[in-house]
Design an enzyme around this catalytic site. Structure first.
Site, PDB file in Angstrom:
ATOM      1  N   GLU A 401       0.812  -1.220   0.000  1.00 31.00           N
ATOM      2  CA  GLU A 401       0.000   0.000   0.000  1.00 31.00           C
ATOM      3  C   GLU A 401       0.847   1.272   0.000  1.00 31.00           C
ATOM      4  OE1 GLU A 401      -2.629  -3.273   1.270  1.00 31.00           O
ATOM      5  OE2 GLU A 401      -0.614  -2.637   1.857  1.00 31.00           O
ATOM      6  N   ASP A 426      -9.085  -0.651   6.252  1.00 27.80           N
ATOM      7  CA  ASP A 426      -8.182  -1.016   7.349  1.00 27.80           C
ATOM      8  C   ASP A 426      -6.730  -1.073   6.881  1.00 27.80           C
ATOM      9  OD1 ASP A 426     -10.442  -2.604   9.356  1.00 27.80           O
ATOM     10  OD2 ASP A 426     -10.825  -2.534   7.207  1.00 27.80           O
ATOM     11  N   PHE A 427      -6.537  -1.479   5.604  1.00 30.55           N
ATOM     12  CA  PHE A 427      -5.182  -1.710   5.106  1.00 30.55           C
ATOM     13  C   PHE A 427      -4.427  -0.416   4.804  1.00 30.55           C
ATOM     14  CE2 PHE A 427      -6.657  -6.031   3.198  1.00 30.55           C
ATOM     15  CZ  PHE A 427      -6.869  -6.512   4.485  1.00 30.55           C
ATOM     16  N   HIS A 468     -11.030  -6.002   9.103  1.00 24.44           N
ATOM     17  CA  HIS A 468     -11.711  -5.695   7.842  1.00 24.44           C
ATOM     18  C   HIS A 468     -12.999  -4.902   8.042  1.00 24.44           C
ATOM     19  CE1 HIS A 468      -9.225  -9.252   6.996  1.00 24.44           C
ATOM     20  NE2 HIS A 468      -9.207  -8.855   5.730  1.00 24.44           N
TER      21      HIS A 468
END
Length: 661
Positions: A401, A426-427, A468
């Site tokens: 990311e 969330d990521f 998630h």
């Protein structure tokens, strides 16, 4: 004095050799002057590159002037080799308006489109990913240009370094990754930083070409980098270059060098790139004392003259309006209004249609994300896009990311818009640094737009557990420079996403995944915008104001309808910018307000809106401002636990209590 270093100059003209010498001498003389000014308190800090000039000079002179370069603290030679007027550099270092950052950045933390430089980022790693984005733009535009980016041996330990190398290798990006291995990361020696003989060996794991170059030999640097650069322009690929050198002064001047053994300092002092090259040129009768003096005097005169000009610039004055207005780039594009023709769409289809129509509207718009190409993304929003737009514009990314967000910024530097899909909101934590420290601050720091959208599938209610299910808008709405959008309906999602893509600022675009396939409505078929900062009053009433957004909008609608509550129901849609005018007008009418968010309660948007109402509408309130949010826990997996984590069952009680107050 004979030079102890060997220079192979048969392929270089005498004019080129003199240019290399002059190019090294200029930053050395500037640095010597800056060290005097530092002691006099006329500049605040200095990161010395004395003894490392050959790298900056050799690399920069190997590049074409319209090829981007991303330097570090100790690369003054990059700036001087691009012939930046010294008065602007001196003004920058003194915090003057006539510098590059309007007094908002110090030393080399600035960029300039005019000279194709993206300045130093203190977190080190993001520079490498940004270089990837610039190089990707060169590939997409078929320019046959490359990009060079610098880091130190310390920066190679950061995850962003490895992410950037991997992405560059997979995508065959024309980037020269230049490592200045200068012995120390501040005071930590290389023996405590990495456990391999050469940093260039790391390229093997990424399927990359690499070279080790004597960083104190300006002829070697120039000739080898020049040869590699010519090859990379013809056959685009990343190359890792390790320059062996040494930092003869402190990390910055206040640090000193007491931690460095004297014998090590003596060894590298004998390898001074400038002194050795000067001795070589004189031995070869290419440079005589008289010409050397003339060159030095001309540079010293230029430094003093330009410094006097910079000193004469007035001290910068504070103007609040200017400061605030420079946080965001001007986004006054022509709004396209919705057409009357509609069709029923689910939320997920509206998002997909907005992307599709934006891809048509902007032929160079790039989509990036994990599994978004042939697979269509985990939510199938980009299904079929590869067949329509090709893999150059719809790009599967490695799981990195941080590097992909940095790449998006690099694309923006070259004028290309992008949309990055975070598989789950969330990521984004894995890319948090470039969001809040690069994208958000860029326009304020040096006027460079961050023209990208981060799509953030978010929210609980689907049994996805702690990793998630977050709705994490609070991480971003307090960061100046970001815009935050959170639609609750398909028509809003389509129009707001189109606006986000047209907006030249970084936009965090939340999409509640529980709404993807559960909410549908008639949506205008053509391309259109919905402006940011304009809340939607879904229902008008007199007894209470309900302010909310996202999935919570649907919870509130159900309660208000079931209980027949006379409420002004405000769907914010846009969190930053926030439509305070609509909120305040409603509060003045109803005199009671409740703010509902899905996010955990403490430190969320409801708290900020409550404070704004108290500060601006206190005299109109007949009851305290009420906030409702989720429990102060991570999002649980079990349906029973998740149902009670969410505030759904607490909203109705809170509203009734407020009405009875």
């Amino acid at each position: 004095m004979n030079s102890p270093m060997s220079f192979e100059t048969s392929n270089l003209s005498q004019e080129m050799l003199i240019q290399l010498y002059q190019s090294m001498l200029k930053p050395r003389l500037i640095e010597e002057k800056m060290l005097v000014l530092l002691r006099q308190g006329k500049i605040s800090k200095w990161f010395s590159g004395i003894g490392q000039e050959a790298i900056s000079i050799g690399v920069t002179l190997s590049l074409q002037n319209d090829e981007f370069i991303l330097p570090m603290h100790r690369n003054l030679g990059v700036f001087t080799s691009r012939n930046i007027p010294l008065r602007k550099l001196f003004a920058q270092w003194q915090g003057k308006l006539e510098g590059f950052s309007k007094g908002r950045e110090r030393s080399f933390h600035f960029g300039t489109q005019e000279y194709k430089i993206v300045g130093m980022i203190s977190h080190l790693g993001p520079q490498l990913g940004i270089a990837n984005g610039i190089a990707l733009a060169e590939v997409l535009k078929n320019t046959n240009k490359l990009t060079a980016v610098f880091t130190g041996e310390g920066g190679t330990s950061e995850g962003d370094f490895h992410e950037a190398l991997n992405v560059a290798s997979v995508w065959k990006l024309p980037v020269l990754f230049c490592i200045e291995n200068n012995g120390y990361g501040l005071s930590t020696p290389i023996s405590e930083q990495f456990n391999c003989e050469n940093l260039a060996d790391r390229a093997l794991g990424y399927g990359m070409e690499s070279h080790i170059i004597d960083g104190n030999n300006v002829v070697d640097v120039y000739q080898k980098v020049n040869e590699i650069a010519k090859s990379v322009r013809v056959h685009p690929r990343p190359v890792l270059l390790e320059f062996k050198t040494f930092r003869v002064r402190g990390h910055e001047e206040a640090s000193g060098t007491k931690y460095v053994p004297q014998e090590l300092l003596d060894f590298w002092a004998a390898k001074d790139p400038l002194e050795n090259f000067r001795a070589f040129l004189k031995d070869q009768n290419i440079l005589c004392d008289e010409v050397d003096i003339q060159i030095k005097e001309a540079i010293v005169h230029e430094i003093n003259e330009e410094l006097d000009i910079a000193r004469a610039y007035p001290e910068i004055s504070f103007n609040e309006e200017n400061e605030i207005s420079d946080v965001y780039a001007n986004s006054e594009f022509k709004l396209v209004h919705p057409s009357e023709k509609t069709k029923e769409l689910r939320f997920v289809d509206a998002v997909s249609e907005a992307l599709d129509q934006s891809m048509e509207r902007f032929p160079d718009l790039v989509l990036m994300g994990q599994d978004i190409a042939e697979y269509g993304g985990v939510f199938k929003i980009t299904e079929g896009f590869v067949e329509k737009y090709g893999k150059a514009r719809v790009r599967n990314t490695p799981i990195c990311e941080s590097s992909i967000i940095e790449t998006a910024y690099g694309l923006s530097v070259k004028g290309i818009k992008s949309v990055v899909e975070l598989q789950f909101s969330d990521f984004v934590t894995s890319g948090f640094n470039p969001v809040v420290n690069v994208l958000a601050k860029s326009y304020y720091r040096w006027g460079q737009m961050s023209d990208t959208v981060l799509r953030m599938p978010c929210g609980a209610g689907v049994g996805a557990g702690p990793f998630h299910s977050q709705t994490n808008e609070a991480w971003f709405f307090k960061t100046p420079g970001l815009k935050v959008v959170y639609p609750a309906f398909p028509a809003d999602a389509k129009g707001l996403l189109a606006t986000a893509i047209e907006d030249p600022n970084p936009v965090i675009f939340f999409e509640h995944k529980m709404l993807y396939r559960s909410v549908r409505e008639n949506v205008p078929t053509d391309y259109y915008h919905i402006p940011f900062g304009k809340a939607n009053v879904l229902k008008s009433g007199n007894d209470i104001t309900v302010v909310t957004y996202g999935a919570a909008v649907h919870w509130v609608i159900e309660i208000v309808q079931k209980e027949k509550i006379s409420a002004d129901l405000i769907d914010l849609r846009s969190l930053i910018p926030l439509d305070t005018e609509t909120i305040f007008e409603s509060v003045k009418k109803t005199n009671r307000v409740i703010i509902v968010q899905e996010d955990t309660l403490f430190g969320g948007l409801a708290s900020e809106i409550s404070a704004l109402i108290t500060e601006n509408c206190f005299q109109y309130l007949d009851a305290p401002v009420k906030r409702v949010g989720s429990l102060e826990t991570p999002v649980p997996f079990s349906k029973t636990l998740e149902d009670n984590f969410l505030p759904i069952n607490r909203i109705e009680k809170a509203m009734k209590e407020l009405l009875l107050f």
